[in-house]
Design an enzyme around this catalytic site. Structure first.
Site, short mmCIF file in Angstrom:
data_model
loop_
_atom_site.label_atom_id
_atom_site.label_comp_id
_atom_site.label_asym_id
_atom_site.label_seq_id
_atom_site.Cartn_x
_atom_site.Cartn_y
_atom_site.Cartn_z
N GLY A 46 4.75 -43.48 -69.96
CA GLY A 46 3.88 -44.29 -69.11
C GLY A 46 4.44 -43.86 -67.95
O GLY A 46 5.64 -43.48 -67.64
N GLN A 51 5.90 -45.41 -58.78
CA GLN A 51 6.79 -44.41 -59.04
C GLN A 51 6.69 -43.07 -58.40
O GLN A 51 7.59 -42.45 -58.36
CB GLN A 51 7.05 -44.22 -60.60
CG GLN A 51 7.51 -45.40 -61.48
CD GLN A 51 7.41 -45.16 -62.87
OE1 GLN A 51 6.64 -45.40 -63.72
NE2 GLN A 51 8.80 -44.97 -63.15
N CYS A 91 13.33 -45.79 -68.50
CA CYS A 91 12.29 -45.48 -67.34
C CYS A 91 12.28 -44.37 -66.60
O CYS A 91 13.45 -43.84 -66.40
CB CYS A 91 12.57 -46.71 -66.22
SG CYS A 91 11.27 -46.55 -65.11
N LEU A 92 11.18 -43.53 -66.27
CA LEU A 92 11.57 -42.30 -65.56
C LEU A 92 12.17 -42.56 -64.44
O LEU A 92 12.86 -41.46 -63.70
CB LEU A 92 10.09 -41.44 -65.45
CG LEU A 92 9.56 -41.04 -66.68
CD1 LEU A 92 8.16 -40.55 -66.56
CD2 LEU A 92 10.40 -40.17 -67.47
N HIS A 133 5.57 -53.00 -69.13
CA HIS A 133 6.55 -52.35 -68.36
C HIS A 133 5.91 -51.60 -67.08
O HIS A 133 6.32 -51.68 -65.74
CB HIS A 133 7.25 -51.07 -69.12
CG HIS A 133 7.94 -50.41 -68.39
ND1 HIS A 133 9.30 -50.09 -68.88
CD2 HIS A 133 8.19 -49.27 -67.39
CE1 HIS A 133 9.92 -49.28 -68.03
NE2 HIS A 133 9.20 -48.87 -67.14
N GLU A 134 4.64 -51.01 -67.38
CA GLU A 134 3.94 -50.24 -66.20
C GLU A 134 3.24 -51.35 -65.28
O GLU A 134 3.26 -51.16 -63.95
CB GLU A 134 2.98 -49.41 -66.66
CG GLU A 134 3.35 -48.28 -67.62
CD GLU A 134 4.76 -47.63 -67.21
OE1 GLU A 134 4.79 -47.42 -65.64
OE2 GLU A 134 5.36 -47.01 -67.85
N HIS A 137 5.91 -52.57 -62.74
CA HIS A 137 6.10 -51.37 -61.78
C HIS A 137 5.07 -51.71 -60.47
O HIS A 137 5.50 -51.78 -59.11
CB HIS A 137 5.80 -50.05 -62.25
CG HIS A 137 7.09 -49.35 -62.74
ND1 HIS A 137 8.13 -49.38 -62.09
CD2 HIS A 137 7.21 -48.61 -64.05
CE1 HIS A 137 9.14 -48.50 -62.84
NE2 HIS A 137 8.55 -48.28 -63.95
NI NI Z 1 9.31 -47.28 -65.78
#
Ligand code: NI
Length: 167
Positions: A46, A51, A91-92, A133-134, A137
């Site tokens: 995701g 991000q 998480c990226l 989670h997204e 963000h």
């Molecule tokens: Ni993330």
């Protein structure tokens, strides 16, 4: 299509609350395509526009094992949540850090697709975690903020040390 650079925690831009998309046009569709490509390449399951330093309410998700079930959600809204699950998240924007986070077990999310059509997705398990989670963000929240203050301090220190080494 270009891969987009991903902001790293604790970059303050990850705290910006994303604005709703007013018009779904080619700019938004192009952003979604680039985000999907960036997510698959990373690889991740995701990615939120936040991000990649675009503060609009757009997320891409593919939580399938076959990596062929791309979901693009514009202006996603959590309309139902129930139950509890605890899963390990990463998480990226926080590479190398994984920890357990408590989330709703089941969610229903309403959103617009890339044609501007209203859609609904009902999910549990990994997809439900990923949606929460997204959406976090887009509200300027990174998953580590669900962890204890001590863990957050440690993770911040580790990330800052890494960025000094690679800078
Ligand atoms: Ni993330």
């Amino acid at each position: 299509m270009p891969l987009l650079p991903i902001l790293r925690f604790p970059d303050p831009r990850l705290k910006i609350v994303a604005a709703p998309v007013k018009k779904i046009d080619d700019t938004i569709r192009c952003l979604a395509r680039d985000m999907a490509e960036t997510m698959y390449e990373a690889p991740g399951i995701g990615l939120a526009a936040t991000q990649v330093d675009v503060h609009l309410r757009v997320i891409v998700i593919d939580a399938s094992e076959t990596r062929d079930q791309l979901l693009v959600l514009i202006n996603p809204e959590l309309v139902e949540s129930a139950g509890v699950q605890v899963g390990e998240e990463g998480c990226l924007s926080v590479p190398g850090i994984y920890d357990k986070v408590e989330r709703a077990g089941h969610v229903v999310v309403r959103y617009l697709d890339t044609d501007g059509k209203a859609q609904t997705v009902a999910a549990d398990g990994l997809l439900a975690v990923c949606l929460q989670h997204e959406i976090d963000h887009l509200e300027g929240r990174v998953f580590v903020e669900h962890l204890s203050p001590l863990k957050q301090t440690r993770i911040k220190a580790k990330m800052l040390k890494q960025s000094r080494i690679t800078a």
